[in-house]
Design an enzyme around this catalytic site. Structure first.
Site: not given
Length: 168
Positions: A54, A59-61, A57
């Protein structure tokens, strides 16, 4: 089935990433206009699938930002950021971040996570995807994969981007 970790605890996926050298599984994902796109939508291009649980979050961003910085320099390539987020949330993220060089695609209405072997099948994150990178050449052959061993960690950007640049 593959096992990764989330905050140090084992989590299982529904399968394995496509094998290097194999034909990439076709997919249907949803773009920001709620239209379905497939592997054929990017025919003739090098494709980097940055698969994340997602964009909401950290780390994803961070992963989406990093690939956005590098995507503009890819010759005949596209970075597809695949997440379970709804297309509206993906568009909002890209607008807020100024991310214009990545293509966010949603697994909404899709079997992508199962077809690519990245669906998490247990833990509180069941139904989301593992963090993974799949690089696909212009002929839709898988040339590189990475299943990130700890969900909270970022992928190996250098190896993924090197694989994109090495495709003839």
């Amino acid at each position: 089935m593959a096992t990764i970790k989330f905050q140090g605890k084992p989590v299982n996926t529904c399968g394995e990433l496509p094998a290097v050298g194999s034909k990439a599984p076709d997919f249907t994902l949803v773009n920001g206009k709620l239209a379905e796109v497939s592997l054929a939508s990017y025919s003739g291009k090098k494709k980097c699938l940055n698969i994340v649980p997602s964009l909401d979050t950290p780390t994803c961003a961070a992963s989406a930002r990093k690939f956005n910085q590098k995507a503009a320099s890819l010759e005949n390539g596209v970075v597809l950021v695949v997440s379970a987020d709804l297309p509206f949330a993906q568009a909002r993220f890209c607008q807020m971040e100024g991310a214009r060089d990545i293509v966010p695609l949603s697994t909404f209405r899709s079997s992508f996570a199962r077809d690519y072997g990245v669906e998490l099948v247990d833990s509180v994150l069941a139904g989301l995807t593992a963090r993974a990178i799949v690089i696909i050449d212009e002929e839709d052959r898988v040339v590189y994969t990475e299943l990130v061993p700890e969900l909270a960690d970022e992928p190996d950007y250098e190896s993924a981007l090197a694989a994109m640049h090495e495709i003839d």
